[in-house]
Design a protein around this motif. Structure first.
Motif, PDB file in Angstrom:
ATOM      1  N   ASN A  18       0.842  -1.193   0.000  1.00  0.00           N
ATOM      2  CA  ASN A  18       0.000   0.000   0.000  1.00  0.00           C
ATOM      3  C   ASN A  18       0.879   1.244   0.000  1.00  0.00           C
ATOM      4  OD1 ASN A  18      -1.738   2.125   0.469  1.00  0.00           O
ATOM      5  ND2 ASN A  18      -2.919   1.067   2.024  1.00  0.00           N
ATOM      6  N   LEU A  19       0.964   1.888  -1.162  1.00  0.00           N
ATOM      7  CA  LEU A  19       1.705   3.138  -1.310  1.00  0.00           C
ATOM      8  C   LEU A  19       0.744   4.271  -1.640  1.00  0.00           C
ATOM      9  CD1 LEU A  19       4.805   1.787  -3.267  1.00  0.00           C
ATOM     10  CD2 LEU A  19       4.668   2.351  -0.840  1.00  0.00           C
ATOM     11  N   ARG A  20      -0.513   4.103  -1.264  1.00  0.00           N
ATOM     12  CA  ARG A  20      -1.529   5.122  -1.499  1.00  0.00           C
ATOM     13  C   ARG A  20      -1.087   6.430  -0.842  1.00  0.00           C
ATOM     14  NH1 ARG A  20      -7.078   4.210   1.295  1.00  0.00           N
ATOM     15  NH2 ARG A  20      -6.457   2.133   0.717  1.00  0.00           N
ATOM     16  N   GLY A  21      -1.227   7.505  -1.592  1.00  0.00           N
ATOM     17  CA  GLY A  21      -0.882   8.816  -1.060  1.00  0.00           C
ATOM     18  C   GLY A  21       0.555   9.221  -1.336  1.00  0.00           C
ATOM     19  N   LEU A  22       1.349   8.337  -1.938  1.00  0.00           N
ATOM     20  CA  LEU A  22       2.697   8.717  -2.335  1.00  0.00           C
ATOM     21  C   LEU A  22       2.574   9.765  -3.427  1.00  0.00           C
ATOM     22  CD1 LEU A  22       5.735   8.041  -1.950  1.00  0.00           C
ATOM     23  CD2 LEU A  22       5.487   6.415  -3.818  1.00  0.00           C
ATOM     24  N   THR A  23       3.063  10.951  -3.189  1.00  0.00           N
ATOM     25  CA  THR A  23       2.821  12.042  -4.124  1.00  0.00           C
ATOM     26  C   THR A  23       3.908  12.204  -5.166  1.00  0.00           C
ATOM     27  OG1 THR A  23       3.807  13.600  -2.555  1.00  0.00           O
ATOM     28  CG2 THR A  23       1.399  13.374  -2.529  1.00  0.00           C
ATOM     29  N   SER A  24       5.090  11.718  -4.895  1.00  0.00           N
ATOM     30  CA  SER A  24       6.168  11.881  -5.850  1.00  0.00           C
ATOM     31  C   SER A  24       7.124  10.712  -5.756  1.00  0.00           C
ATOM     32  CB  SER A  24       6.931  13.185  -5.573  1.00  0.00           C
ATOM     33  OG  SER A  24       7.982  13.335  -6.491  1.00  0.00           O
ATOM     34  N   ALA A  25       7.422  10.135  -6.896  1.00  0.00           N
ATOM     35  CA  ALA A  25       8.414   9.060  -6.954  1.00  0.00           C
ATOM     36  C   ALA A  25       9.144   9.174  -8.275  1.00  0.00           C
ATOM     37  CB  ALA A  25       7.752   7.696  -6.821  1.00  0.00           C
ATOM     38  N   GLU A  26      10.352   9.734  -8.253  1.00  0.00           N
ATOM     39  CA  GLU A  26      11.109   9.882  -9.488  1.00  0.00           C
ATOM     40  C   GLU A  26      11.456   8.529 -10.075  1.00  0.00           C
ATOM     41  OE1 GLU A  26      14.382  12.560  -9.074  1.00  0.00           O
ATOM     42  OE2 GLU A  26      13.149  14.031  -8.030  1.00  0.00           O
ATOM     43  N   SER A  27      11.666   7.552  -9.207  1.00  0.00           N
ATOM     44  CA  SER A  27      11.949   6.202  -9.657  1.00  0.00           C
ATOM     45  C   SER A  27      11.280   5.215  -8.705  1.00  0.00           C
ATOM     46  CB  SER A  27      13.459   5.955  -9.686  1.00  0.00           C
ATOM     47  OG  SER A  27      13.722   4.615 -10.034  1.00  0.00           O
ATOM     48  N   LEU A  28      10.323   4.468  -9.217  1.00  0.00           N
ATOM     49  CA  LEU A  28       9.643   3.443  -8.442  1.00  0.00           C
ATOM     50  C   LEU A  28       9.704   2.160  -9.255  1.00  0.00           C
ATOM     51  CD1 LEU A  28       7.956   2.532  -6.045  1.00  0.00           C
ATOM     52  CD2 LEU A  28       5.936   3.467  -7.161  1.00  0.00           C
ATOM     53  N   ASP A  29      10.612   1.261  -8.869  1.00  0.00           N
ATOM     54  CA  ASP A  29      10.881   0.060  -9.659  1.00  0.00           C
ATOM     55  C   ASP A  29      10.391  -1.184  -8.929  1.00  0.00           C
ATOM     56  OD1 ASP A  29      11.812  -1.913 -11.328  1.00  0.00           O
ATOM     57  OD2 ASP A  29      13.850  -1.134 -11.448  1.00  0.00           O
ATOM     58  N   LEU A  41      -1.467   1.970  -5.555  1.00  0.00           N
ATOM     59  CA  LEU A  41      -0.696   3.168  -5.892  1.00  0.00           C
ATOM     60  C   LEU A  41      -1.642   4.328  -6.185  1.00  0.00           C
ATOM     61  CD1 LEU A  41       1.977   1.513  -8.208  1.00  0.00           C
ATOM     62  CD2 LEU A  41       2.284   2.275  -5.854  1.00  0.00           C
ATOM     63  N   ARG A  42      -2.807   4.269  -5.613  1.00  0.00           N
ATOM     64  CA  ARG A  42      -3.849   5.276  -5.835  1.00  0.00           C
ATOM     65  C   ARG A  42      -3.318   6.685  -5.569  1.00  0.00           C
ATOM     66  NH1 ARG A  42      -8.910   3.700  -2.355  1.00  0.00           N
ATOM     67  NH2 ARG A  42      -7.485   1.969  -2.265  1.00  0.00           N
ATOM     68  N   GLY A  43      -3.534   7.585  -6.551  1.00  0.00           N
ATOM     69  CA  GLY A  43      -3.197   8.989  -6.394  1.00  0.00           C
ATOM     70  C   GLY A  43      -1.730   9.329  -6.594  1.00  0.00           C
ATOM     71  N   GLY A  64      -6.239   7.680 -10.479  1.00  0.00           N
ATOM     72  CA  GLY A  64      -5.725   9.009 -10.198  1.00  0.00           C
ATOM     73  C   GLY A  64      -4.250   9.180 -10.496  1.00  0.00           C
ATOM     74  N   LEU A  65      -3.596   8.174 -11.069  1.00  0.00           N
ATOM     75  CA  LEU A  65      -2.180   8.269 -11.414  1.00  0.00           C
ATOM     76  C   LEU A  65      -1.969   9.397 -12.411  1.00  0.00           C
ATOM     77  CD1 LEU A  65       0.567   6.551 -11.097  1.00  0.00           C
ATOM     78  CD2 LEU A  65       0.005   5.739 -13.367  1.00  0.00           C
ATOM     79  N   ALA A  66      -0.926  10.193 -12.228  1.00  0.00           N
ATOM     80  CA  ALA A  66      -0.649  11.312 -13.132  1.00  0.00           C
ATOM     81  C   ALA A  66       0.816  11.317 -13.557  1.00  0.00           C
ATOM     82  CB  ALA A  66      -0.997  12.624 -12.448  1.00  0.00           C
ATOM     83  N   SER A  67       1.038  11.733 -14.799  1.00  0.00           N
ATOM     84  CA  SER A  67       2.375  11.926 -15.364  1.00  0.00           C
ATOM     85  C   SER A  67       3.180  10.646 -15.501  1.00  0.00           C
ATOM     86  CB  SER A  67       3.179  12.948 -14.553  1.00  0.00           C
ATOM     87  OG  SER A  67       2.530  14.178 -14.532  1.00  0.00           O
ATOM     88  N   ALA A  68       2.534   9.561 -15.788  1.00  0.00           N
ATOM     89  CA  ALA A  68       3.252   8.306 -15.990  1.00  0.00           C
ATOM     90  C   ALA A  68       3.673   8.197 -17.446  1.00  0.00           C
ATOM     91  CB  ALA A  68       2.377   7.124 -15.609  1.00  0.00           C
ATOM     92  N   GLU A  69       4.967   8.171 -17.695  1.00  0.00           N
ATOM     93  CA  GLU A  69       5.471   8.015 -19.056  1.00  0.00           C
ATOM     94  C   GLU A  69       5.759   6.550 -19.312  1.00  0.00           C
ATOM     95  OE1 GLU A  69       8.837  10.523 -19.517  1.00  0.00           O
ATOM     96  OE2 GLU A  69       7.707  12.346 -19.129  1.00  0.00           O
ATOM     97  N   GLY A  70       5.237   6.040 -20.394  1.00  0.00           N
ATOM     98  CA  GLY A  70       5.533   4.675 -20.781  1.00  0.00           C
ATOM     99  C   GLY A  70       5.081   3.621 -19.793  1.00  0.00           C
ATOM    100  N   LEU A  71       3.839   3.680 -19.366  1.00  0.00           N
ATOM    101  CA  LEU A  71       3.297   2.689 -18.438  1.00  0.00           C
ATOM    102  C   LEU A  71       3.137   1.358 -19.167  1.00  0.00           C
ATOM    103  CD1 LEU A  71       2.228   2.231 -15.591  1.00  0.00           C
ATOM    104  CD2 LEU A  71      -0.011   2.949 -16.385  1.00  0.00           C
ATOM    105  N   ASP A  72       3.862   0.341 -18.695  1.00  0.00           N
ATOM    106  CA  ASP A  72       3.900  -0.951 -19.374  1.00  0.00           C
ATOM    107  C   ASP A  72       3.416  -2.055 -18.442  1.00  0.00           C
ATOM    108  OD1 ASP A  72       4.415  -3.199 -20.881  1.00  0.00           O
ATOM    109  OD2 ASP A  72       6.566  -2.852 -21.041  1.00  0.00           O
ATOM    110  N   LEU A  73       2.258  -2.630 -18.781  1.00  0.00           N
ATOM    111  CA  LEU A  73       1.708  -3.766 -18.038  1.00  0.00           C
ATOM    112  C   LEU A  73       1.602  -4.996 -18.942  1.00  0.00           C
ATOM    113  CD1 LEU A  73      -1.099  -1.928 -16.050  1.00  0.00           C
ATOM    114  CD2 LEU A  73       0.848  -3.115 -15.076  1.00  0.00           C
TER     115      LEU A  73
END
Length: 125
Positions: A18-29, A41-43, A64-73
């Protein structure tokens, strides 16, 4: 909360994350991780370095995810996938994804190159 970098590459997690409320993650791998429960990862904002696991035993909530470049599932195995209100996703790749439950795309905006080729989805909203 914010995190400059969070690396869970190859992690084996029996429960949920549960990483809900994480507002900024330059790198989340989370690539190569195996998550037995839900991934929330809501919001999440400023998620330009987001790499998601291929196996999630429960649900994946990216609403509510924003600014995701190249989201690959591509090729992922997920219970339920919530992409409500996802914005600015460039290259949203859902090809070959196996979703046991529902896929909710309501309110999805600015998705360039949405690929649903070869998917197995319970219900699509």
């Amino acid at each position: 909360a914010s995190a400059e970098s969070l690396d869970l590459t190859g992690a084996q997690i029996d429960g949920g994350v549960n990483l809900r409320g994480l507002t900024s993650a330059e790198s989340l791998d989370l690539s190569g991780a195996n998550i037995g429960g839900d991934l929330d990862l809501r919001g999440l904002r400023n998620a330009d370095g987001l790499k998601l696991p291929e196996s999630i035993g429960g649900d994946l909530d990216l609403s509510g995810l924003a600014s995701a470049e190249g989201l690959d599932l591509s090729g992922a195995h997920i219970g339920y996938l919530d992409l409500r209100g996802l914005t600015s996703a460039e290259g949203l790749d859902l090809s070959g994804v196996n979703i046991g439950g529902d896929l909710d795309l309501s309110g999805l905006t600015s998705a360039e190159g949405l690929d649903l080729t070869g998917d197995n989805i319970g219900d699509l909203y």
